[in-house]
Design a protein around this motif. Structure first.
Motif, PDB file in Angstrom:
ATOM      1  N   THR A 170     -24.319 -53.771 -38.035  1.00  0.00           N
ATOM      2  CA  THR A 170     -24.178 -53.259 -36.668  1.00  0.00           C
ATOM      3  C   THR A 170     -24.769 -54.209 -35.634  1.00  0.00           C
ATOM      4  OG1 THR A 170     -26.240 -52.001 -36.955  1.00  0.00           O
ATOM      5  CG2 THR A 170     -24.162 -50.848 -37.405  1.00  0.00           C
TER       6      THR A 170
ATOM      7  N   TYR B  10     -20.436 -57.018 -35.638  1.00  0.00           N
ATOM      8  CA  TYR B  10     -19.336 -56.342 -34.958  1.00  0.00           C
ATOM      9  C   TYR B  10     -18.219 -57.320 -34.599  1.00  0.00           C
ATOM     10  CZ  TYR B  10     -20.693 -51.441 -34.168  1.00  0.00           C
ATOM     11  OH  TYR B  10     -20.953 -50.099 -34.321  1.00  0.00           O
TER      12      TYR B  10
ATOM     13  N   ILE C  63     -11.888 -50.503 -40.300  1.00  0.00           N
ATOM     14  CA  ILE C  63     -13.285 -50.831 -40.630  1.00  0.00           C
ATOM     15  C   ILE C  63     -14.025 -49.521 -40.873  1.00  0.00           C
ATOM     16  CG2 ILE C  63     -15.333 -52.088 -39.873  1.00  0.00           C
ATOM     17  CD1 ILE C  63     -13.571 -53.251 -37.586  1.00  0.00           C
TER      18      ILE C  63
ATOM     19  N   SER D  88     -17.878 -52.422 -43.028  1.00  0.00           N
ATOM     20  CA  SER D  88     -18.487 -53.258 -41.997  1.00  0.00           C
ATOM     21  C   SER D  88     -19.598 -54.110 -42.595  1.00  0.00           C
ATOM     22  CB  SER D  88     -19.048 -52.383 -40.877  1.00  0.00           C
ATOM     23  OG  SER D  88     -20.158 -51.641 -41.352  1.00  0.00           O
ATOM     24  N   THR D  89     -19.839 -55.229 -41.964  1.00  0.00           N
ATOM     25  CA  THR D  89     -20.894 -56.125 -42.447  1.00  0.00           C
ATOM     26  C   THR D  89     -22.226 -55.851 -41.757  1.00  0.00           C
ATOM     27  OG1 THR D  89     -20.178 -57.770 -40.810  1.00  0.00           O
ATOM     28  CG2 THR D  89     -19.272 -57.949 -43.036  1.00  0.00           C
TER      29      THR D  89
ATOM     30  N   TYR E  38     -17.780 -47.593 -41.516  1.00  0.00           N
ATOM     31  CA  TYR E  38     -19.207 -47.776 -41.228  1.00  0.00           C
ATOM     32  C   TYR E  38     -20.042 -46.753 -42.016  1.00  0.00           C
ATOM     33  CZ  TYR E  38     -17.731 -50.754 -37.411  1.00  0.00           C
ATOM     34  OH  TYR E  38     -17.168 -51.762 -36.657  1.00  0.00           O
TER      35      TYR E  38
ATOM     36  N   ASP F 210     -16.264 -58.327 -37.725  1.00  0.00           N
ATOM     37  CA  ASP F 210     -15.440 -57.240 -38.251  1.00  0.00           C
ATOM     38  C   ASP F 210     -14.221 -56.985 -37.363  1.00  0.00           C
ATOM     39  OD1 ASP F 210     -17.218 -56.929 -40.325  1.00  0.00           O
ATOM     40  OD2 ASP F 210     -18.342 -55.303 -39.357  1.00  0.00           O
TER      41      ASP F 210
END
Length: 361
Positions: A232, A237, A359, A229-230, A361, A240
């Motif tokens: 939160t 979000y 994805i 993931s890039t 996290y 992703d």
């Protein structure tokens, strides 16, 4: 005792009833004769008294042919030796009235519980081992000018192999519980169904292939379809989620039974996301049951650190070698308990790994 003697004993019941009783006992009592054609000691066929006590028990039961009722009624007839002869644990005794129980087809039995089945995976019956052909590469199209040559190309093929992996549940249950109205067999069966469904979901998602365990989804994902993931934030979000949908499509996977699977905690995080004070996913998730237009399934059997998308869950092969079998065994009579055994055999394979994206996290 021979067949004629037994028939005479119960002729007062009427010819049809007598014939049915004797035929049922004969068919359901394998091994009651030894190699010398003599009856085993303790069999209901060993003496007139034994078979008489057995018959009286059946008559007294009427339509109530449960295991517990049979034992209770049998205790009221004959002496101690005769009572001992009527045992549920022996097929050549009262065990003829207690057949092994088998559930219905596995998918139907577990459908309300199993997250994998809610996602629409493909159920594939097989026995022992099944080989399925799979295309792993395509031929190449190219424009050519006059006098130029085109390189040769051809589709490439491989195969998927499903092998039977056996899972079991073994539990000892108090006969008092089994006799309890409203709980009994129904309560135990419900617990076993939930346990087996949970075990299959766990293996289908997380199985690592070690020992007797099969490999699950996350061990078979194409590494190119998994990305970190890039962040939160709301923008992270959204980016992703869009990428997770895009990856199977750019891999030329046809979209059919598309859906998400995620942990409830991750679903809560999505519903709490806001942009300029407005919820991003909350209304869609609560009102439509979708994320970016695709349905989602929540289960604690996937890690909270993953959100997984599939363009077509039918590319997940849920191999069924043996339907769920439930059986009862009176092996703990001294404790007034019954052993319940559940067995299932199956395997899991991804037909097109690029149909999935995940994805982390």
């Amino acid at each position: 005792m021979n067949r004629e003697q037994m028939t005479k004993m119960v002729k007062a019941l009427g010819p049809e009833v007598a014939r049915e009783l004797v035929d049922a006992a004969s068919r359901s009592a394998p091994g009651r004769m030894g190699t010398n054609r003599a009856t085993h000691e303790g069999s209901v066929y060993a003496s007139v008294a034994n078979f008489g006590a057995f018959t009286k028990s059946v008559i007294a039961l009427g339509r109530r042919t449960g295991a517990a009722e049979l034992l209770d009624v049998a205790k009221r007839f004959g002496n101690a030796d005769v009572q001992k002869a009527v045992q549920l644990s022996k097929f050549d005794s009262a065990g003829v009235l207690v057949p092994i129980q088998q559930s219905g087809e596995l998918v139907e039995f577990l459908r309300p519980e199993a997250a994998l089945l809610k996602l629409g995976v493909r159920a594939q019956p097989f026995k022992g081992e099944l080989h399925m052909g799979a295309q792993t590469g395509t031929s190449v199209f190219k424009w050519v000018g006059e006098g130029e040559t085109v390189p040769r190309s051809a589709p490439k093929y491989g195969k998927l192999v499903l092998k039977a992996h056996k899972g079991m549940v073994l539990t000892d249950v108090s006969n008092d519980l089994l006799r309890t109205p409203g709980v009994g067999d129904a309560g135990v069966g419900e617990d076993l169904r939930a346990t087996v469904a949970d075990g299959l979901d766990d293996a289908g998602f997380n199985g690592d292939g070690t020992g007797a365990a099969p490999k699950g989804l996350f061990m078979q994902l194409d590494p190119a379809q998994v990305f970190a993931s890039t962040g939160t934030t709301a923008d992270a979000y959204l980016a992703d989620i869009d990428k997770a949908v895009e990856l199977p499509l750019v891999a030329h996977v046809r979209m059919a039974s598309a859906a998400w699977v995620l942990h409830p905690t991750r679903a809560t995080a999505l519903m709490q996301l806001k942009d300029s004070g407005l919820f991003i996913f909350r209304n869609e998730m609560l009102d439509k049951g979708t994320i970016r237009g695709f349905p989602f399934v929540m289960t604690t059997r996937v890690p909270v650190t993953r959100v997984t998308f599939c363009a077509d869950w039918r590319q997940f092969i849920y191999g069924i070698d043996e339907n769920l079998i439930l059986s009862e065994h009176d092996t703990r009579a001294e404790h007034d308990e019954t052993t319940i055994r559940a067995i299932v055999k199956g395997d899991f394979k991804l037909r097109q790994p690029k149909a999935f994206s995940s994805i982390t996290y």
